[in-house]
Motif scaffolding. Structure first.
Motif, short mmCIF file in Angstrom:
data_model
loop_
_atom_site.label_atom_id
_atom_site.label_comp_id
_atom_site.label_asym_id
_atom_site.label_seq_id
_atom_site.Cartn_x
_atom_site.Cartn_y
_atom_site.Cartn_z
N ASP A 73 0.83 -1.20 0.00
CA ASP A 73 0.00 0.00 0.00
C ASP A 73 0.87 1.26 0.00
O ASP A 73 0.59 2.23 -0.72
CB ASP A 73 -0.92 0.00 1.22
CG ASP A 73 -1.78 1.25 1.30
OD1 ASP A 73 -2.70 1.40 0.49
OD2 ASP A 73 -1.52 2.08 2.19
N ASP A 95 0.98 4.21 -2.95
CA ASP A 95 0.74 5.61 -2.62
C ASP A 95 1.95 6.48 -2.96
O ASP A 95 1.81 7.61 -3.45
CB ASP A 95 0.40 5.76 -1.14
CG ASP A 95 -0.98 5.23 -0.80
OD1 ASP A 95 -1.79 5.09 -1.74
OD2 ASP A 95 -1.24 4.94 0.39
N ARG A 107 -1.87 10.73 0.54
CA ARG A 107 -2.89 10.50 1.56
C ARG A 107 -4.27 10.24 0.96
O ARG A 107 -5.18 9.82 1.66
CB ARG A 107 -2.95 11.71 2.49
CG ARG A 107 -1.75 11.80 3.42
CD ARG A 107 -1.84 12.99 4.34
NE ARG A 107 -0.80 12.96 5.36
CZ ARG A 107 -0.62 13.90 6.27
NH1 ARG A 107 -1.42 14.97 6.29
NH2 ARG A 107 0.35 13.80 7.16
N ASP A 108 -4.42 10.50 -0.33
CA ASP A 108 -5.69 10.23 -1.01
C ASP A 108 -5.90 8.72 -1.08
O ASP A 108 -5.01 7.98 -1.48
CB ASP A 108 -5.65 10.83 -2.41
CG ASP A 108 -7.02 10.82 -3.08
OD1 ASP A 108 -7.84 9.94 -2.76
OD2 ASP A 108 -7.26 11.70 -3.93
N SER A 109 -7.07 8.27 -0.69
CA SER A 109 -7.35 6.82 -0.65
C SER A 109 -7.52 6.21 -2.04
O SER A 109 -7.49 4.99 -2.18
CB SER A 109 -8.61 6.55 0.18
OG SER A 109 -9.73 7.22 -0.38
N HIS A 110 -7.69 7.05 -3.06
CA HIS A 110 -7.86 6.53 -4.42
C HIS A 110 -6.51 6.08 -4.99
O HIS A 110 -5.49 6.71 -4.74
CB HIS A 110 -8.48 7.58 -5.32
CG HIS A 110 -9.88 7.96 -4.93
ND1 HIS A 110 -10.15 8.97 -4.02
CD2 HIS A 110 -11.08 7.46 -5.30
CE1 HIS A 110 -11.45 9.08 -3.85
NE2 HIS A 110 -12.05 8.18 -4.61
N ASP A 141 4.17 5.99 4.07
CA ASP A 141 4.09 5.40 2.74
C ASP A 141 5.47 5.20 2.13
O ASP A 141 5.74 4.16 1.51
CB ASP A 141 3.24 6.29 1.83
CG ASP A 141 1.76 6.22 2.15
OD1 ASP A 141 1.31 5.17 2.60
OD2 ASP A 141 1.06 7.23 1.93
#
Length: 262
Positions: free
Chosen positions: A96, A100, A117-120, A241
């Protein structure tokens, strides 16, 4: 007169190990198995155990692959299933982070952190993650053709070396922001980094020669330092990240290095 050790003598290393397992895997130990977080000192001590936990998850994944191959399953399919089991064990945490981080590489500084930080999941992240998984799978398939024993050694080495690279990055970097995973982590003290390096060196020496073990250990720490310098220029420091991305890159490079030992 008898010499008796208090249970407290073992409590701090045990708490550190639980903190490492809790952070690097999905296994219910430490704060996952009880209410309340682990003491910050235990988390700080846990960084020394990161390579050991990485080697342990690699060992278990290699055992899964070896068992499936012993039952007659083809090498590629056995490796893919074992790699899936490995991702389940670790919760895909570092994968993950890699995705990111790759998404954030289209920008710099605060804007890059905002993207991460965007979850998409963006195009860079999706493509990079697929390529990273393919590289790991293909490298492991090549390693597995040399035998189950070599697969065990290589997967354990990759797990330990990649976590050492990550801990090195943490030791020489400052958090890029005042919040987030990296900012919440305690500082990696030099003795803790030294313990992590020694554990990797000794583990690699058991599976290879001393010269190779020293080279691999130094290479992992050198990669961690280089990543830290790059992050300082790009983001002003590390994030959770980017630590995951460092681990993934180091694991792939470690597996490719193991191919040179065939």
């Amino acid at each position: 007169m008898s010499l008796r050790l208090s249970p407290r003598f073992f409590s701090r290393p045990r708490a550190g190990f639980c903190a490492a397992v809790s952070f690097c895997t999905r296994w219910p130990v430490g704060h996952k198995a009880r209410t309340g977080p682990l003491p910050k000192g235990a988390v700080a001590d846990g960084f020394a155990w990161f390579p050991c936990v990485g080697a342990l998850t690699g060992l278990l994944a290699a055992i899964v692959a070896s068992g499936l191959m012993a039952l007659g399953m083809s090498v590629p399919l056995a490796i893919l299933l074992a790699l899936s089991a490995h991702i389940v064990m670790t919760g895909g945490l570092h994968e993950d982070g890699l995705a990111d981080t790759l998404d954030g590489m289209s920008a710099r500084g605060a804007r890059a952190i905002e993207i991460m930080r965007d979850s998409h999941l963006g195009t860079y992240g999706a493509l990079g993650l697929m390529l990273a998984l393919a590289l790991r799978a293909l490298a492991l398939i090549e390693v597995a053709t040399a035998g189950a024993g070599f697969l065990v050694v290589a997967w354990m080495l990759a797990g330990g070396l990649s976590r050492l690279a990550m801990v090195t990055t943490m030791a020489v970097s400052a958090p890029a922001t005042q919040d987030g995973v990296a900012a919440a982590m305690p500082e990696v003290r030099p003795p803790i980094l030294a313990l992590a390096a020694i554990s990797v060196l000794l583990g690699a020496w058991l599976g290879t020669s001393l010269a190779i073990a020293v080279s691999l250990t130094a290479g992992a720490m050198g990669l961690g330092w280089l990543v830290a310098q790059g992050l300082k220029t790009w983001l002003g420091g590390m994030t959770g990240d980017t630590l995951g991305a460092c681990q993934q890159a180091a694991e792939i490079l470690a597996l490719l290095a193991c191919l040179r030992l065939l």
